[in-house]
Design an enzyme around this catalytic site. Sequence first.
Site, short mmCIF file in Angstrom:
data_model
loop_
_atom_site.label_atom_id
_atom_site.label_comp_id
_atom_site.label_asym_id
_atom_site.label_seq_id
_atom_site.Cartn_x
_atom_site.Cartn_y
_atom_site.Cartn_z
N THR A 40 0.85 -1.19 0.00
CA THR A 40 0.00 0.00 0.00
C THR A 40 0.88 1.24 0.00
O THR A 40 2.02 1.19 0.45
CB THR A 40 -0.90 0.03 1.26
OG1 THR A 40 -0.08 -0.24 2.40
CG2 THR A 40 -2.01 -0.99 1.20
N HIS A 448 -14.24 33.53 22.41
CA HIS A 448 -14.45 33.12 23.80
C HIS A 448 -15.70 32.25 23.88
O HIS A 448 -16.71 32.59 23.27
CB HIS A 448 -14.63 34.35 24.69
CG HIS A 448 -15.00 34.01 26.10
ND1 HIS A 448 -14.07 33.53 27.00
CD2 HIS A 448 -16.20 34.03 26.75
CE1 HIS A 448 -14.68 33.28 28.15
NE2 HIS A 448 -15.98 33.58 28.03
#
Length: 469
Positions: A40, A448
Amino acid sequence: MAEAATYDVIIIGGGPGGYNAAIRAGQLGLRAAVVEMRETLGGTCLNVGCMPSKALLHASELFAAAAGKDFATLGIEVKPRLNLPQMMAQKADSVGQLTKGIEFLFKKNKVDWIRGAGRIAGPGKVEVTAADGAKTTLSAANIVIATGSEPTPLPGVTVDQKRIVDSTGALSLPEVPKRLVVIGAGIIGLELGSVWRRLGAEVTVVEFLDRISPGMDAEIAKTFQRTLTKQGIAFKLGAKVTGAKTTKSGVSLTVEPVAGGPAETLEADYVLVAIGRRPFTADLGLDSVGVTPDARGFIAVDHFRTSAPGVWAVGDVIHGPMLAHKAEEDAVACIELIAGRAGHVDYNLVPSVVYTAPEVAWVGKTEEQLKAEGRAYKTGKFPFTANSRAKINHETDGLVKVLADAATDEILGAHVMGPQASEMIGEYCVAMSFRAASEDIARTCHPHPTRSEALRQAAMGVEGWTMQA
Ligand code: FAD
Ligand code: NAI
């Protein structure tokens, strides 16, 4: 022997160095082939490195959160049962999809994958030996060596991939060890040690140096070691393994203090040897073009050019950090040079990450490096205990540390130990590539509540105005 096609570039090795080189070559209209001997594509990174290790780190982190106090603290009561074969199967499945993805990218960019072992057979020639022994010779104007690296062996502790394993074996243990000894407190040792610790193993890490994670800022490494110790990993620092005796059910290791003194015996069911990696250039035919690796096995290059005209090298096989994203940077720059463009890598801006929990990520210089260079610097720090998002998520271990030039305020180094550090360090990579000052980060609005606010608060600290700690 068949004589086959002629290419602009033949790349030997289909890992992050090789496959990225091939894709970029295809994009730039070069006729490119990759010779890869594995079944692979994707090299160490996709097959037995970055990706399978992150698959196990992710799964084991969730298991430990469910099995330990983390879920219970959130008011989620469960009793998880480990299904190790399934954990391994999902890892293999993801890896399979990723390696197939590279095949797709090769097709998209008209890159040929030549299956087999490549060997340079003189200037402009690459001989490929297929699995059935058939040989073909390819020609190319340019050859790029991207053959990567392999684990460094430890004399006296022979890897059998049964009881004594390297990283590849440790990614596929058949059971959770009762006692795992890891030799080497580097990135592999701490990541894979964490995986098996979270799944229930007693883990002892034996390290030659008197600190963990060489290369990491020393203050961060100390804090990191404290956190790992709290997680149940035991450390034997300043110690070396001098012998191993394997039986059917385990291994007896002889461990000696580096500074001298009596040896002790450590018993383990499994031993992971993770003392570094070395370049892989076996049977590559380097002598046919007059290239000799240096004493540590690296191929010397100047902007990826070896001493042989038309022969280039990238990735783990050349000097620099052995990291997938560094190999990728090398690859792009090398191919752009081959294509007659400008190619350049700033190695100071290659980030490092340890994917434990919390993660540790850094870019640029450590405090020790700045001291050694005699550079005047200022420091800003911010602990995750004071970050609201980390607090509500119960992930407060760690800190951000920013180092900036005392005179110009240019950011020289950023060090993050904390949740999602790997995802956050990119902010500092970008800032530093624009040669930003710490004030640029300190005066940039961050969302925030996020952990990234800690990056800003630490930068504010360089000028002494950290507001939230
Ligand atoms: P490799 O990926 O090693 O690829 C080289 C390829 O060349 C191999 O597929 C090999 O089969 C092939 N090859 C060699 N010789 C020949 C030949 N003669 N003919 C044909 N083919 C040949 N890095 C990160 O950045 N992040 C991570 O999280 C990370 N995790 C890791 C975890 C582990 C357990 C390990 C072992 C490594 C990890 N790394 C990580 C490092 C990363 O895998 C390497 O830096 C990266 O794969 C190097 O890429 P490369 O292309 O130079 O070499
Ligand atoms: P490493 O170089 O990170 O750490 C090896 C450790 O082993 C060092 O602390 C060293 O002092 C110690 N050591 C060396 N010889 C020893 C001995 N005889 N006894 C005891 N300790 C000894 O190497 P590691 O962990 O094997 O990883 C290899 C490379 O793979 C890494 O350097 C990194 O480039 C890459 N990698 C990157 C990852 C990431 O980016 N998250 C994850 C895993 C690997």
